[in-house]
Design an enzyme around this catalytic site. Sequence first.
Site, PDB file in Angstrom:
ATOM      1  N   VAL A  33       0.828  -1.204   0.000  1.00 38.55           N
ATOM      2  CA  VAL A  33       0.000   0.000   0.000  1.00 38.55           C
ATOM      3  C   VAL A  33       0.863   1.255   0.000  1.00 38.55           C
ATOM      4  O   VAL A  33       0.510   2.265  -0.613  1.00 38.55           O
ATOM      5  CB  VAL A  33      -1.015  -0.014   1.174  1.00 38.55           C
ATOM      6  N   ASP A  34       2.008   1.213   0.650  1.00 37.98           N
ATOM      7  CA  ASP A  34       2.924   2.356   0.692  1.00 37.98           C
ATOM      8  C   ASP A  34       3.359   2.742  -0.726  1.00 37.98           C
ATOM      9  O   ASP A  34       3.269   3.908  -1.123  1.00 37.98           O
ATOM     10  CB  ASP A  34       4.129   2.001   1.567  1.00 37.98           C
ATOM     11  N   GLY A 121       0.574  -7.133   5.830  1.00 37.02           N
ATOM     12  CA  GLY A 121       1.245  -7.578   4.609  1.00 37.02           C
ATOM     13  C   GLY A 121       2.629  -8.094   4.915  1.00 37.02           C
ATOM     14  O   GLY A 121       2.799  -9.095   5.614  1.00 37.02           O
TER      15      GLY A 121
END
Length: 167
Positions: A33-34, A121
């Site tokens: 997501v980063d 994650g």
Amino acid sequence: MATFKALQGDITRLPVDAIVNAANTSLLGGGGVDGAIHRAAGPELLQACRPLNGCKVGQAKATPGFRLPARYVIHTVGPVWYGGNRNEAELLAACYRACIALALQQLQGVQSIAFPCISTGAYGYPAQAAAQIAVEACREAAGDAPLEISFCCFSARDLALYEALLR
């Protein structure tokens, strides 16, 4: 009063006031997501993150959203899962509390915020335990604030966890 919902989708496309980035301690981008948030926001996000000098686990810092629909990105660093014996639960809860406090106390006009599944994650936090912590910490931190809190899940499995907890 705070309201809660779970949804499956791409956090970078949500029309909310703030999205939360599950960042690493450098705040300079990464995977998952980063990386998706950095790509969608554009190179300005990296430039805005540089002077923040990183972020510690359990804390939060904010930047503008730049090319995102969200006006703000709140960056937080979740704990790496080491089996639950290194204060991981408290550190994860601190992420959610810090993000909500930042949104309510320091950012102008935030009425909606979306969280990814922080630490589940690459950091390996068990999804069920992380979801439970996320929901409890957000309910506690938001209190009576008029804030719409979304848990944006990438997978149907994660979505089912949040939907069950929000019933």
